[in-house]
Design a protein around this motif. Structure first.
Motif, PDB file in Angstrom:
ATOM      1  N   GLY A  64      24.657  35.840  -0.940  1.00  0.00           N
ATOM      2  CA  GLY A  64      25.832  36.645  -1.055  1.00  0.00           C
ATOM      3  C   GLY A  64      25.864  37.451  -2.362  1.00  0.00           C
ATOM      4  N   VAL A  65      26.095  38.598  -2.608  1.00  0.00           N
ATOM      5  CA  VAL A  65      26.337  39.577  -3.659  1.00  0.00           C
ATOM      6  C   VAL A  65      27.604  39.435  -4.232  1.00  0.00           C
ATOM      7  CG1 VAL A  65      26.414  41.563  -2.587  1.00  0.00           C
ATOM      8  CG2 VAL A  65      25.589  41.628  -4.777  1.00  0.00           C
ATOM      9  N   SER A  66      27.737  39.119  -5.511  1.00  0.00           N
ATOM     10  CA  SER A  66      28.910  39.045  -6.153  1.00  0.00           C
ATOM     11  C   SER A  66      29.810  40.278  -6.127  1.00  0.00           C
ATOM     12  CB  SER A  66      28.965  38.431  -7.418  1.00  0.00           C
ATOM     13  OG  SER A  66      30.227  38.528  -8.413  1.00  0.00           O
ATOM     14  N   THR A  67      31.124  40.365  -5.871  1.00  0.00           N
ATOM     15  CA  THR A  67      31.930  41.537  -5.763  1.00  0.00           C
ATOM     16  C   THR A  67      32.500  41.679  -7.273  1.00  0.00           C
ATOM     17  OG1 THR A  67      34.035  40.292  -5.362  1.00  0.00           O
ATOM     18  CG2 THR A  67      32.651  41.223  -3.266  1.00  0.00           C
ATOM     19  N   GLY A  68      32.372  40.829  -8.125  1.00  0.00           N
ATOM     20  CA  GLY A  68      32.861  40.893  -9.413  1.00  0.00           C
ATOM     21  C   GLY A  68      33.138  39.357  -9.925  1.00  0.00           C
ATOM     22  N   GLY A 106      25.332  29.513   4.026  1.00  0.00           N
ATOM     23  CA  GLY A 106      24.013  29.890   3.704  1.00  0.00           C
ATOM     24  C   GLY A 106      23.071  28.718   4.080  1.00  0.00           C
ATOM     25  N   GLY A 107      23.526  27.608   3.823  1.00  0.00           N
ATOM     26  CA  GLY A 107      22.845  26.331   4.346  1.00  0.00           C
ATOM     27  C   GLY A 107      22.396  25.942   5.768  1.00  0.00           C
ATOM     28  N   ARG A 108      23.066  26.702   6.444  1.00  0.00           N
ATOM     29  CA  ARG A 108      22.921  26.545   8.038  1.00  0.00           C
ATOM     30  C   ARG A 108      22.222  27.762   8.416  1.00  0.00           C
ATOM     31  NH1 ARG A 108      28.075  24.018   7.282  1.00  0.00           N
ATOM     32  NH2 ARG A 108      28.121  21.898   8.104  1.00  0.00           N
ATOM     33  N   GLY A 109      21.872  28.511   7.608  1.00  0.00           N
ATOM     34  CA  GLY A 109      21.072  29.672   8.114  1.00  0.00           C
ATOM     35  C   GLY A 109      21.674  30.960   8.748  1.00  0.00           C
ATOM     36  N   VAL A 110      23.322  31.061   8.366  1.00  0.00           N
ATOM     37  CA  VAL A 110      24.125  31.949   9.084  1.00  0.00           C
ATOM     38  C   VAL A 110      23.783  33.460   8.221  1.00  0.00           C
ATOM     39  CG1 VAL A 110      26.402  32.379   9.461  1.00  0.00           C
ATOM     40  CG2 VAL A 110      25.658  30.243   9.836  1.00  0.00           C
ATOM     41  N   LEU A 111      23.433  33.062   6.913  1.00  0.00           N
ATOM     42  CA  LEU A 111      23.393  34.237   6.006  1.00  0.00           C
ATOM     43  C   LEU A 111      22.111  34.858   5.685  1.00  0.00           C
ATOM     44  CD1 LEU A 111      26.318  33.147   3.384  1.00  0.00           C
ATOM     45  CD2 LEU A 111      26.621  34.222   5.517  1.00  0.00           C
ATOM     46  N   ALA A 112      21.853  36.147   5.718  1.00  0.00           N
ATOM     47  CA  ALA A 112      20.567  36.541   5.450  1.00  0.00           C
ATOM     48  C   ALA A 112      20.117  36.538   3.972  1.00  0.00           C
ATOM     49  CB  ALA A 112      20.593  38.037   5.975  1.00  0.00           C
ATOM     50  N   ASP A 113      19.004  36.688   3.898  1.00  0.00           N
ATOM     51  CA  ASP A 113      18.334  36.644   2.410  1.00  0.00           C
ATOM     52  C   ASP A 113      18.436  38.238   1.865  1.00  0.00           C
ATOM     53  OD1 ASP A 113      16.986  36.915   0.153  1.00  0.00           O
ATOM     54  OD2 ASP A 113      15.240  36.033   0.956  1.00  0.00           O
ATOM     55  N   LEU A 114      19.548  38.502   1.015  1.00  0.00           N
ATOM     56  CA  LEU A 114      19.748  39.975   0.787  1.00  0.00           C
ATOM     57  C   LEU A 114      18.736  40.501  -0.230  1.00  0.00           C
ATOM     58  CD1 LEU A 114      23.766  39.420  -0.468  1.00  0.00           C
ATOM     59  CD2 LEU A 114      22.665  39.828   1.817  1.00  0.00           C
ATOM     60  N   ALA A 173      24.048  47.491   7.906  1.00  0.00           N
ATOM     61  CA  ALA A 173      25.056  46.496   7.312  1.00  0.00           C
ATOM     62  C   ALA A 173      24.713  46.470   5.710  1.00  0.00           C
ATOM     63  CB  ALA A 173      24.975  45.029   7.912  1.00  0.00           C
ATOM     64  N   ALA A 174      23.466  46.321   5.412  1.00  0.00           N
ATOM     65  CA  ALA A 174      23.055  46.520   3.855  1.00  0.00           C
ATOM     66  C   ALA A 174      23.116  47.566   3.457  1.00  0.00           C
ATOM     67  CB  ALA A 174      21.421  46.132   3.781  1.00  0.00           C
ATOM     68  N   GLN A 175      23.424  48.738   4.136  1.00  0.00           N
ATOM     69  CA  GLN A 175      23.707  49.980   3.725  1.00  0.00           C
ATOM     70  C   GLN A 175      25.274  49.950   3.131  1.00  0.00           C
ATOM     71  OE1 GLN A 175      22.633  53.495   6.211  1.00  0.00           O
ATOM     72  NE2 GLN A 175      20.739  52.437   6.624  1.00  0.00           N
ATOM     73  N   LEU A 176      25.923  49.467   3.973  1.00  0.00           N
ATOM     74  CA  LEU A 176      27.581  49.293   3.688  1.00  0.00           C
ATOM     75  C   LEU A 176      27.790  48.427   2.381  1.00  0.00           C
ATOM     76  CD1 LEU A 176      30.526  49.523   4.257  1.00  0.00           C
ATOM     77  CD2 LEU A 176      30.285  47.804   5.978  1.00  0.00           C
ATOM     78  N   VAL A 177      26.981  47.206   2.444  1.00  0.00           N
ATOM     79  CA  VAL A 177      27.171  46.433   1.249  1.00  0.00           C
ATOM     80  C   VAL A 177      26.591  46.948   0.073  1.00  0.00           C
ATOM     81  CG1 VAL A 177      26.294  44.330   0.061  1.00  0.00           C
ATOM     82  CG2 VAL A 177      27.023  44.296   2.592  1.00  0.00           C
ATOM     83  N   ASN A 178      25.649  47.816   0.020  1.00  0.00           N
ATOM     84  CA  ASN A 178      25.228  48.593  -1.090  1.00  0.00           C
ATOM     85  C   ASN A 178      25.968  49.642  -1.476  1.00  0.00           C
ATOM     86  OD1 ASN A 178      22.666  49.402  -2.769  1.00  0.00           O
ATOM     87  ND2 ASN A 178      23.231  51.430  -1.741  1.00  0.00           N
ATOM     88  N   PHE A 179      26.836  50.162  -0.793  1.00  0.00           N
ATOM     89  CA  PHE A 179      27.903  50.971  -0.866  1.00  0.00           C
ATOM     90  C   PHE A 179      29.085  50.609  -1.562  1.00  0.00           C
ATOM     91  CE2 PHE A 179      31.820  53.629  -0.154  1.00  0.00           C
ATOM     92  CZ  PHE A 179      31.398  55.051  -0.604  1.00  0.00           C
ATOM     93  N   LEU A 180      29.540  49.339  -1.060  1.00  0.00           N
ATOM     94  CA  LEU A 180      30.531  48.559  -1.736  1.00  0.00           C
ATOM     95  C   LEU A 180      30.380  48.184  -3.219  1.00  0.00           C
ATOM     96  CD1 LEU A 180      31.444  46.500   1.320  1.00  0.00           C
ATOM     97  CD2 LEU A 180      32.694  48.349   0.716  1.00  0.00           C
TER      98      LEU A 180
END
Length: 473
Positions: free
Chosen positions: A186-190, A151-159, A369-376
């Motif tokens: 990152g969005v927590s899986t649990g 995240g600090g290197r800008g690899v990850l999107a702002d969800l 990609a966001a739709q997939l994460v939303n489903f998960l």
């Protein structure tokens, strides 16, 4: 639903949700294929029938990198409706994650998801290579140890900037766990929690009552463990000595394990934690140094707690079924950690995100990609497949969707995390970039203290100097 044999696994030090009765006896029973592509079959195949008509296998890391080199992401070279999805875990994770993706593509038949599973040991090297080559997967399984690195290197999107991802059902604390410099990467899986486990049968044999875990102090913990050891039935306590109980102890003192530039605690507080384990050892409340090192190196089912040779130990809540299986008793209980103040609301306990879902900032198909994460994260169908294998979701609707598929132990874990939630303060600080190997430093220098080659203060000062030196700006 795919299942795996009921057998114990070794507890994972990083706190991941690879766990419990659904795991095979080995965490790595067979190598993953390099790429598993799942299309909209609309049906779920049993494990024995894979690979099927829509499944394409490629061999190992080289094949993954070859695909990644073909364009902005591995799948986009073939179709604009494709996303690549990388995650870690043993073989049964591949199976149930593939089922989740099949359920997604059944609802989104235009989507094609390229799965890139890996085992934990090779996962981060593979991901680093892909990122360095400019070909990160679109959806990335992320861990708390590394989220600041990426995240600090800008690899990850702002969800929170992705309109196709609904975060409204998640607990704010879960969301905060995935923030780096205020950005939700990152969005927590649990969630899981680091707890003391106790064996009531050993307590009874020793003539000692189980503690009231809402009021016990570290002095109570020490006295209880010493009494059990003195009974001759078993050693009072084993295990622990993790960054997790160190974090808990420091939070009780109003400090934190991490700060923005390295460790967030004083040498004095860290020395107290080292002294705590030395005191347990010198009083006989826990194992001697040689036996402690040996116990930490063997498989879960061979450890002192599992074999009835200690009354208490430490584990992540998601490992409870593995621990119960190893002990051979469903009566093993979870206890809140002791506190300095003797109050549950001041014991520093926290819920750790088991892992995260992230989206690559450079993904050219962020919407899908966001739709997939939303489903998960949100779809009841996904939760009914995944169950608690990636932690306990904060959304009650997700737990409700699991229904009667949850075991008695699953319910115990859910009830425990529900009970402690009102007692929790803010989440611990995010681990800084460069410090992923810090647990090895804590373990090594605590071992020096246990063997008497360093004093607690010497070890504390050396720890802070070494770990702060790991931090990358």
């Amino acid at each position: 639903m795919l299942t795996a044999p009921h057998s114990p696994v070794r507890s994972l030090g990083h706190g991941s949700a690879i766990s419990r009765h659904r795991c095979p006896s080995s965490l790595h029973p067979r190598p993953f294929p390099g790429v598993l592509r799942v299309g909209p079959t609309g049906t779920r195949r049993p494990a024995s029938s894979r690979p099927g008509r829509r499944t394409v296998l490629a061999g190992g890391l080289a094949s993954s990198l070859l695909l990644a080199a073909c364009g902005p992401s591995a799948s986009q070279a073939e179709t604009s409706n494709a996303v690549s999805f990388t995650f870690w875990g043993p073989a049964f994770y591949q199976d149930f994650t593939a089922q989740m993706v099949e359920a997604f593509t059944a609802q989104a038949p235009e989507a094609e998801v390229s799965l890139q599973p890996s085992e934990w040991d090779g996962y981060w090297d593979k991901l680093a290579t892909q990122v360095a080559g400019g070909t990160p997967p679109d959806v990335i399984n992320m861990d708390g140890k590394y989220i600041a690195e990426y995240g600090g290197r800008g690899v990850l999107a702002d969800l929170e900037s992705l309109p196709d991802l609904d975060l409204s059902g998640l607990d704010p604390a879960d969301l905060d766990a995935g923030r780096v410099d205020g950005v939700l990467t990152g969005v927590s899986t649990g969630s899981n929690a680091w707890v003391v486990v106790g064996n009531p049968a050993v307590f009874e044999q020793a003539g000692v009552d189980l503690p009231d875990d809402t009021t016990w102090t570290w002095e109570d913990f020490h006295a209880l463990a010493r009494s059990i050891s003195e009974s001759g039935v078993a050693t009072g306590t084993t295990g622990g000595a993790s960054y997790a109980d160190l974090t808990i102890y420091l939070r009780q003192k109003g400090e934190d394990l991490w700060g923005p530039d390295g460790m967030g605690c004083t040498p004095e507080s860290l020395a107290e934690w080292y002294q705590l384990y030395l005191d347990l050892q010198e009083s006989g409340a826990t194992l001697g140094p040689d036996a402690a090192v040996e116990d930490s190196a063997v498989a879960l089912e061979q450890q002192a707690f599992s074999t009835g040779r200690s009354a208490m130990s430490w584990t992540w809540t998601n490992q409870l079924q593995s621990v119960r299986d190893a002990v051979g008793s469903q009566d093993v209980v979870m206890l809140r950690p002791p506190s300095l103040a003797g109050a549950a609301a001041e014991n520093g306990l926290f819920k750790k995100a088991s892992m995260f879902w992230s989206v690559a900032a450079r993904s050219e198909n962020q919407a899908l990609a966001a739709q997939l994460v939303n489903f998960l994260v949100n779809a009841p169908e996904a939760q009914a497949i995944q169950l608690l294998n990636r932690g306990v979701p904060s959304n009650p609707e997700a737990i409700e969707a699991m229904g009667d598929k949850l075991t008695e132990t699953d319910r115990d874990v859910v009830d425990f995390l529900t009970a402690i939630t009102p007692e929790l303060a803010e989440a611990p600080a995010v681990q800084p970039m460069g410090t992923a190997d810090s647990q090895n430093t804590f373990t090594r220098l605590l071992t020096e203290v246990r063997f008497g080659t360093m004093s607690p203060m010497e070890a504390a000062e050396a720890t802070i100097a070494e770990v702060d030196g790991m931090v990358q700006g």
